[in-house]
Design a protein around this motif. Sequence first.
Motif, PDB file in Angstrom:
ATOM      1  N   ALA A 147       0.833  -1.215   0.000  1.00 35.67           N
ATOM      2  CA  ALA A 147       0.000   0.000   0.000  1.00 35.67           C
ATOM      3  C   ALA A 147       0.860   1.255   0.000  1.00 35.67           C
ATOM      4  N   GLY A 148       2.179   1.087  -0.080  1.00 35.68           N
ATOM      5  CA  GLY A 148       3.069   2.240  -0.170  1.00 35.68           C
ATOM      6  C   GLY A 148       3.713   2.665   1.135  1.00 35.68           C
ATOM      7  N   VAL A 149       3.504   1.918   2.203  1.00 36.06           N
ATOM      8  CA  VAL A 149       4.139   2.235   3.484  1.00 36.06           C
ATOM      9  C   VAL A 149       5.587   1.757   3.428  1.00 36.06           C
ATOM     10  N   LYS A 150       6.484   2.610   3.804  1.00 29.73           N
ATOM     11  CA  LYS A 150       7.915   2.292   3.762  1.00 29.73           C
ATOM     12  C   LYS A 150       8.291   1.474   4.993  1.00 29.73           C
ATOM     13  N   CYS A 151       7.943   0.185   4.956  1.00 31.35           N
ATOM     14  CA  CYS A 151       8.157  -0.692   6.107  1.00 31.35           C
ATOM     15  C   CYS A 151       8.955  -1.937   5.760  1.00 31.35           C
ATOM     16  N   ARG A 152       9.445  -2.019   4.530  1.00 31.55           N
ATOM     17  CA  ARG A 152      10.278  -3.170   4.154  1.00 31.55           C
ATOM     18  C   ARG A 152      11.549  -3.190   4.994  1.00 31.55           C
ATOM     19  N   TYR A 153      12.236  -4.301   4.984  1.00 33.98           N
ATOM     20  CA  TYR A 153      13.479  -4.417   5.745  1.00 33.98           C
ATOM     21  C   TYR A 153      14.478  -3.313   5.397  1.00 33.98           C
ATOM     22  N   ASP A 154      14.466  -2.845   4.148  1.00 30.65           N
ATOM     23  CA  ASP A 154      15.418  -1.819   3.717  1.00 30.65           C
ATOM     24  C   ASP A 154      14.857  -0.400   3.804  1.00 30.65           C
ATOM     25  N   GLY A 155      13.671  -0.252   4.393  1.00 34.03           N
ATOM     26  CA  GLY A 155      13.068   1.065   4.555  1.00 34.03           C
ATOM     27  C   GLY A 155      12.293   1.552   3.344  1.00 34.03           C
ATOM     28  N   ASN A 156      12.145   0.699   2.340  1.00 31.51           N
ATOM     29  CA  ASN A 156      11.395   1.065   1.141  1.00 31.51           C
ATOM     30  C   ASN A 156      10.009   0.431   1.176  1.00 31.51           C
ATOM     31  N   ASP A 157       9.279   0.568   0.069  1.00 30.27           N
ATOM     32  CA  ASP A 157       7.954  -0.047  -0.055  1.00 30.27           C
ATOM     33  C   ASP A 157       7.918  -0.889  -1.324  1.00 30.27           C
ATOM     34  N   ASN A 158       6.810  -1.536  -1.556  1.00 31.78           N
ATOM     35  CA  ASN A 158       6.546  -2.315  -2.775  1.00 31.78           C
ATOM     36  C   ASN A 158       5.211  -1.853  -3.354  1.00 31.78           C
ATOM     37  N   LEU A 159       5.039  -0.559  -3.498  1.00 33.39           N
ATOM     38  CA  LEU A 159       3.761   0.039  -3.871  1.00 33.39           C
ATOM     39  C   LEU A 159       3.123  -0.608  -5.096  1.00 33.39           C
ATOM     40  N   VAL A 160       1.868  -0.986  -4.909  1.00 40.16           N
ATOM     41  CA  VAL A 160       0.986  -1.388  -6.001  1.00 40.16           C
ATOM     42  C   VAL A 160      -0.182  -0.400  -5.920  1.00 40.16           C
ATOM     43  N   PRO A 161      -0.290   0.536  -6.865  1.00 42.37           N
ATOM     44  CA  PRO A 161      -1.299   1.592  -6.759  1.00 42.37           C
ATOM     45  C   PRO A 161      -2.719   1.080  -6.514  1.00 42.37           C
ATOM     46  N   GLU A 162      -3.082  -0.037  -7.137  1.00 43.87           N
ATOM     47  CA  GLU A 162      -4.433  -0.571  -6.947  1.00 43.87           C
ATOM     48  C   GLU A 162      -4.660  -1.018  -5.504  1.00 43.87           C
ATOM     49  N   ILE A 163      -3.621  -1.526  -4.864  1.00 39.70           N
ATOM     50  CA  ILE A 163      -3.738  -1.949  -3.468  1.00 39.70           C
ATOM     51  C   ILE A 163      -3.825  -0.727  -2.560  1.00 39.70           C
ATOM     52  N   LYS A 164      -3.043   0.284  -2.859  1.00 35.38           N
ATOM     53  CA  LYS A 164      -3.133   1.530  -2.083  1.00 35.38           C
ATOM     54  C   LYS A 164      -4.546   2.101  -2.177  1.00 35.38           C
ATOM     55  N   GLU A 165      -5.148   2.026  -3.356  1.00 35.48           N
ATOM     56  CA  GLU A 165      -6.516   2.526  -3.551  1.00 35.48           C
ATOM     57  C   GLU A 165      -7.521   1.744  -2.702  1.00 35.48           C
ATOM     58  N   LEU A 166      -7.313   0.434  -2.568  1.00 32.73           N
ATOM     59  CA  LEU A 166      -8.192  -0.361  -1.699  1.00 32.73           C
ATOM     60  C   LEU A 166      -8.162   0.177  -0.267  1.00 32.73           C
ATOM     61  N   VAL A 167      -6.972   0.523   0.211  1.00 33.60           N
ATOM     62  CA  VAL A 167      -6.826   1.047   1.575  1.00 33.60           C
ATOM     63  C   VAL A 167      -7.455   2.432   1.676  1.00 33.60           C
ATOM     64  N   LEU A 168      -7.132   3.301   0.726  1.00 37.62           N
ATOM     65  CA  LEU A 168      -7.647   4.679   0.769  1.00 37.62           C
ATOM     66  C   LEU A 168      -9.169   4.727   0.660  1.00 37.62           C
ATOM     67  N   SER A 169      -9.752   3.751  -0.021  1.00 36.90           N
ATOM     68  CA  SER A 169     -11.209   3.718  -0.169  1.00 36.90           C
ATOM     69  C   SER A 169     -11.901   3.056   1.021  1.00 36.90           C
ATOM     70  N   GLY A 170     -11.114   2.565   1.979  1.00 37.80           N
ATOM     71  CA  GLY A 170     -11.695   1.938   3.164  1.00 37.80           C
ATOM     72  C   GLY A 170     -12.090   0.484   2.991  1.00 37.80           C
ATOM     73  N   ARG A 171     -11.690  -0.130   1.870  1.00 35.20           N
ATOM     74  CA  ARG A 171     -12.043  -1.524   1.617  1.00 35.20           C
ATOM     75  C   ARG A 171     -10.989  -2.498   2.128  1.00 35.20           C
ATOM     76  N   ALA A 172      -9.833  -1.953   2.550  1.00 35.58           N
ATOM     77  CA  ALA A 172      -8.740  -2.801   3.032  1.00 35.58           C
ATOM     78  C   ALA A 172      -8.038  -2.108   4.185  1.00 35.58           C
TER      79      ALA A 172
END
Length: 153
Positions: free
Chosen positions: A9-34
């Motif tokens: 979802a774009g949160v920089k929480c990976r072991y290396d401090g980065n993310d693995n953003l998938v825009p569609e997944i971020k949208e699920l969170v922002l829309s309140g569905r995830a």
Amino acid sequence: MIIVSSCLAGVKCRYDGNDNLVPEIKELVLSGRAIALCPEELGDLSTPRIPCEIVKKDNQLKVMTKDQVDCTAQFLLGAGKVAQIAKILDCKQAILKANSPSCGYGMIYDGSFTGEKIKGNGLTAELLSKQGVEIKNETNMNFSILNYTQEND
């Protein structure tokens, strides 16, 4: 409600401090569905942190850092918290980070820190699966899930 790996979802929480953003997944969170969760951070591991993989040690599966520090307890703690949240929210689906020692489902890194993969599940994915949660990852998810509505709960 769908559980998603926070890094997807774009949160920089990976072991290396980065993310693995998938825009569609971020949208699920922002829309309140995830809801975005990071089992490793919920297990009190820091970000960034030394990479971990599941290894067989003393005839048991353990989660070890590249430096051979045992982090199994933290991974189990985070997995338990995610499973508890899933139960409270009556989650039926999760989209988790492929190959991760927490979130991998079907395939995980083999413990050699070389990028090689083996059949297996991360600790969180395994626990959620045992609770009856359908597990997908960013490589095999069906993007029609974006049409998911609260009525589907």
